[in-house]
Enzyme design. Structure first.
Site, PDB file in Angstrom:
ATOM      1  N   LEU A 186       0.839  -1.199   0.000  1.00  0.00           N
ATOM      2  CA  LEU A 186       0.000   0.000   0.000  1.00  0.00           C
ATOM      3  C   LEU A 186       0.876   1.253   0.000  1.00  0.00           C
ATOM      4  CD1 LEU A 186      -2.784  -0.998   2.553  1.00  0.00           C
ATOM      5  CD2 LEU A 186      -2.504  -1.617   0.129  1.00  0.00           C
ATOM      6  N   TYR A 227      41.424  16.702 -12.303  1.00  0.00           N
ATOM      7  CA  TYR A 227      40.115  16.244 -12.780  1.00  0.00           C
ATOM      8  C   TYR A 227      40.338  15.243 -13.901  1.00  0.00           C
ATOM      9  CZ  TYR A 227      35.594  15.918 -14.974  1.00  0.00           C
ATOM     10  OH  TYR A 227      34.446  15.411 -15.514  1.00  0.00           O
ATOM     11  N   TYR A 275       3.061  -2.170   3.909  1.00  0.00           N
ATOM     12  CA  TYR A 275       2.981  -0.726   3.698  1.00  0.00           C
ATOM     13  C   TYR A 275       4.263  -0.241   3.029  1.00  0.00           C
ATOM     14  CZ  TYR A 275      -0.839  -0.435   7.172  1.00  0.00           C
ATOM     15  OH  TYR A 275      -2.001  -0.562   7.856  1.00  0.00           O
ATOM     16  N   GLY A 276       4.109   0.584   2.030  1.00  0.00           N
ATOM     17  CA  GLY A 276       5.277   1.139   1.345  1.00  0.00           C
ATOM     18  C   GLY A 276       6.073   2.101   2.195  1.00  0.00           C
ATOM     19  N   ARG A 307       2.190  14.861   5.747  1.00  0.00           N
ATOM     20  CA  ARG A 307       3.131  15.381   6.747  1.00  0.00           C
ATOM     21  C   ARG A 307       4.560  15.487   6.212  1.00  0.00           C
ATOM     22  NH1 ARG A 307       2.258  11.844  11.857  1.00  0.00           N
ATOM     23  NH2 ARG A 307       1.002  10.562  10.472  1.00  0.00           N
ATOM     24  N   ASN A 352      -1.035  -3.256  16.097  1.00  0.00           N
ATOM     25  CA  ASN A 352      -1.073  -3.693  14.701  1.00  0.00           C
ATOM     26  C   ASN A 352       0.005  -2.957  13.905  1.00  0.00           C
ATOM     27  OD1 ASN A 352      -1.834  -4.543  12.130  1.00  0.00           O
ATOM     28  ND2 ASN A 352      -3.414  -2.950  11.941  1.00  0.00           N
ATOM     29  N   ARG A 395      33.243   9.848  -8.811  1.00  0.00           N
ATOM     30  CA  ARG A 395      31.873   9.940  -9.329  1.00  0.00           C
ATOM     31  C   ARG A 395      31.551   8.728 -10.199  1.00  0.00           C
ATOM     32  NH1 ARG A 395      31.910  15.302 -12.211  1.00  0.00           N
ATOM     33  NH2 ARG A 395      29.792  14.668 -12.733  1.00  0.00           N
TER      34      ARG A 395
HETATM   35  C1  UD1 Z   1      -3.002   1.659  10.005  1.00  0.00           C
HETATM   36  C2  UD1 Z   1      -3.830   0.591  10.682  1.00  0.00           C
HETATM   37  C3  UD1 Z   1      -3.511   0.557  12.172  1.00  0.00           C
HETATM   38  C4  UD1 Z   1      -2.028   0.275  12.344  1.00  0.00           C
HETATM   39  C5  UD1 Z   1      -1.209   1.302  11.591  1.00  0.00           C
HETATM   40  C6  UD1 Z   1       0.236   0.893  11.590  1.00  0.00           C
HETATM   41  C7  UD1 Z   1      -5.952   0.499   9.463  1.00  0.00           C
HETATM   42  C8  UD1 Z   1      -7.361   0.891   9.428  1.00  0.00           C
HETATM   43  N1  UD1 Z   1      -5.237   0.912  10.505  1.00  0.00           N
HETATM   44  O1  UD1 Z   1      -3.390   2.911  10.538  1.00  0.00           O
HETATM   45  O2  UD1 Z   1      -4.240  -0.468  12.814  1.00  0.00           O
HETATM   46  O3  UD1 Z   1      -1.699   0.280  13.725  1.00  0.00           O
HETATM   47  O4  UD1 Z   1      -1.627   1.403  10.212  1.00  0.00           O
HETATM   48  O5  UD1 Z   1       1.015   1.906  11.002  1.00  0.00           O
HETATM   49  O6  UD1 Z   1      -5.491  -0.199   8.558  1.00  0.00           O
HETATM   50  N2  UD1 Z   1      -3.083   3.695   2.363  1.00  0.00           N
HETATM   51  C9  UD1 Z   1      -3.484   3.602   1.054  1.00  0.00           C
HETATM   52  N3  UD1 Z   1      -4.738   3.992   0.730  1.00  0.00           N
HETATM   53  C10 UD1 Z   1      -5.617   4.464   1.636  1.00  0.00           C
HETATM   54  C11 UD1 Z   1      -5.195   4.564   2.972  1.00  0.00           C
HETATM   55  C12 UD1 Z   1      -3.933   4.170   3.308  1.00  0.00           C
HETATM   56  O7  UD1 Z   1      -2.713   3.182   0.184  1.00  0.00           O
HETATM   57  O8  UD1 Z   1      -6.744   4.774   1.254  1.00  0.00           O
HETATM   58  C13 UD1 Z   1      -1.741   3.285   2.718  1.00  0.00           C
HETATM   59  C14 UD1 Z   1      -0.871   4.412   3.216  1.00  0.00           C
HETATM   60  O9  UD1 Z   1      -0.094   4.941   2.151  1.00  0.00           O
HETATM   61  C15 UD1 Z   1       0.015   3.714   4.243  1.00  0.00           C
HETATM   62  C16 UD1 Z   1      -0.843   2.571   4.755  1.00  0.00           C
HETATM   63  O10 UD1 Z   1      -1.843   2.363   3.788  1.00  0.00           O
HETATM   64  O11 UD1 Z   1       1.172   3.152   3.641  1.00  0.00           O
HETATM   65  C17 UD1 Z   1      -1.457   2.853   6.127  1.00  0.00           C
HETATM   66  O12 UD1 Z   1      -2.303   3.954   6.036  1.00  0.00           O
HETATM   67  P1  UD1 Z   1      -2.426   4.992   7.231  1.00  0.00           P
HETATM   68  O13 UD1 Z   1      -3.409   6.013   6.852  1.00  0.00           O
HETATM   69  O14 UD1 Z   1      -1.086   5.448   7.653  1.00  0.00           O
HETATM   70  O15 UD1 Z   1      -3.051   4.078   8.378  1.00  0.00           O
HETATM   71  P2  UD1 Z   1      -2.999   4.345   9.921  1.00  0.00           P
HETATM   72  O16 UD1 Z   1      -4.066   5.279  10.288  1.00  0.00           O
HETATM   73  O17 UD1 Z   1      -1.631   4.683  10.341  1.00  0.00           O
END
Ligand code: UD1
Ligand code: MG
Length: 456
Positions: free
Chosen positions: A11, A351, A102-103, A18, A172, A318
């Site tokens: 994802l 150089y 997660y990416g 931020r 999580n 380089r």
């Molecule tokens: C999420 C988890 C939370 C966990 C936390 C860990 C859910 C609902 N919650 O929360 O339980 O503790 O991560 O860091 O999953 N992303 C998408 N598309 C979207 C939304 C998010 O690609 O529509 C991707 C974001 O780029 C990111 C990841 O999913 O890489 C997590 O999204 P984020 O919004 O950070 O979730 P949290 O609220 O942190």
């Protein structure tokens, strides 16, 4: 190696507001590699096929960076479950296990991912295995609610949690291994009636449990699961990663005189008994042989350095630099797309761009290869055993034969045959007594101007 039993969905569609950046968050680099690249590298040994990266519209840079991994576009960011659904077409017909990552969590290890897959394939056949962690500060992470038998009952998002649930320290990480035969059935049940109004991937746990399916937790160290949301967190991640690479370099037989000041790239490769002085920076693509000494304050990228070479202090290497065994590169020498043969030396202020220098040749202080005429880059080839005198200007393209000499201060514009001396500078003439006469003349001028009261 491909693994037809495992696929991955990474994802990366989140806005990353931020970061305050026009660059997608997952493209920000740690040790010279985008975060998403770190994730894909950890995933690679598992051979997941496909490994789909979910991006938002317009994230073409991410698509280019992850290729040949396919991307799926999540048109609107409606939550993590919605994001996984974007990979539905890419996973059509796939019935193995699906890892969700997660990416922006770049430190996940291959071993941890393998443990998740192994747990997913255990005899109790859990529908979902969640990677849990116990960070020092559980902050706003989702909390893992366990059943009496240690299996997972639910994930409760912080905003939706009651005080008792918020007191749970098992969190999580976001990473999961999910039974691909059930994944989309479970996702189709997810709604968005929650504090954020999003489709939470975490809801698939309670949905699976309600169907009598087992869900499980595997734990990993919190450092490995760190997510990056801001430039400050990016800097913390960089520092952690650098410390790890320094420790690894030393464990593998390099001496780092002041480890805190040496910065590696994710792909820096060092031989045995390499000694690295203080304040050395490695960019991507550096390979160093055995017993190489890198003295203080060098910047090195895209370079291959063979055994026994001595580099620096204050050298800049380089991309396209290739240094043979026992080459010496000294202070304020820059090499770009240049090759020096065994034992060649360029010890001061030079150089060497788009050039090759044969074995055992000496490039004198202040030598400049003029490789660019404002339009084109051209090459200079210097033979073996040659001597380029100090402050020479070598106007490319040029061939300087084996064993040739170039006189100091020459501007060389034509090829120099092997074993020849090329002199290309104004000839010296001496005028005997000239200096004394000059001084007398000046003193006389001063006296006469003093007599008229003028000041000069
Ligand atoms: C999420 C988890 C939370 C966990 C936390 C860990 C859910 C609902 N919650 O929360 O339980 O503790 O991560 O860091 O999953 N992303 C998408 N598309 C979207 C939304 C998010 O690609 O529509 C991707 C974001 O780029 C990111 C990841 O999913 O890489 C997590 O999204 P984020 O919004 O950070 O979730 P949290 O609220 O942190
Ligand atoms: Mg997050």
């Amino acid at each position: 190696m491909t693994n037809s039993n495992a696929a991955a969905v990474i994802l990366a569609a989140g806005k990353g507001t931020r970061m305050k950046s026009s660059l997608p968050k997952v493209m920000h680099a740690i040790a010279g590699r985008p975060m998403i690249g770190h994730v894909l590298a950890s995933l690679a040994p598992l051979g997941c096929d496909p490994a789909v990266v979910v991006v938002a519209p317009g994230m073409d840079r991410v698509a280019r960076a992850v290729a040949p991994a396919p991307t799926a576009i999540q048109a609107e960011q409606l939550g993590t479950a919605h994001a996984v659904l974007a990979a539905r077409n890419a996973l059509a017909g796939f019935a193995g296990d699906v890892l969700v990552l997660y990416g922006d969590s770049p430190f996940i290890s291959t071993e941890t991912l393998q443990r998740l897959l192994d747990r997913r394939r255990a005899a109790d056949d859990p529908a979902v295995v969640v990677l849990g962690m116990r960070p020092d500060d559980p902050a706003e992470y989702g909390r893992l609610v366990l059943a009496g038998d240690g299996t997972l009952d639910a994930i409760v998002e912080f905003r939706d949690a009651d005080p008792a649930q918020r007191a749970i320290d098992l969190c999580n990480s976001g990473v999961m291994a999910i039974d691909g035969r059930r994944l989309f059935d479970l996702l189709d049940q997810v709604g968005n009636a929650n504090a954020k109004g999003e489709y939470y991937l975490t809801d698939i746990i309670a949905i699976a449990r309600a169907r009598g399916l087992v869900c499980a937790v595997v734990e990993a160290p919190a450092e490995e699961l760190m997510g990056i949301n801001s430039r400050v967190e990016l800097a913390v991640a960089e520092a952690l990663f650098q410390d790890r690479m320094r420790a690894r370099a030393m464990a593998e037989g390099a001496t780092l005189i002041d480890p805190r000041t040496v910065y590696f790239s994710h792909d820096t490769r060092l031989g045995r008994d390499v000694v690295i002085g203080p304040s050395v920076v490695f960019g991507p693509g550096v390979t160093i042989g055995d017993e190489v000494e890198i003295r203080a304050f060098c910047h090195i990228e895209g370079a291959r350095i063979e055994d026994g070479a001595i580099i620096g202090p204050f050298a800049r290497l380089r991309p396209g630099t290739e240094l043979g065994p026992r080459v010496h590169i000294g202070n304020f020498v820059e090499v770009k797309n240049g090759r020096l043969g065994a034992g060649a030396k360029a010890n001061h202020l030079a150089y060497i761009g788009d050039a090759s220098v044969g074995a055992a040749s000496n490039v004198g202080a202040g030598t400049i290869v003029c490789n660019y005429d404002g339009f084109d880059k051209t090459r200079t080839e210097i033979g073996a055993g040659s001597f380029i005198g100090s402050n020479s200007t070598l106007v490319s393209p040029l061939q300087i034969g084996d064993g040739a000499f170039v006189a100091a201060g020459s501007v060389i514009t034509r090829d120099v045959p092997a074993d020849a001396l090329a002199v290309a500078r104004g000839r010296q003439t001496d005028k005997p007594g000239w200096a004394g006469k000059f001084r007398e003349y000046k003193q006389e001028m001063k006296r006469s101007s003093g007599a008229t009261g003028k000041k000069g």
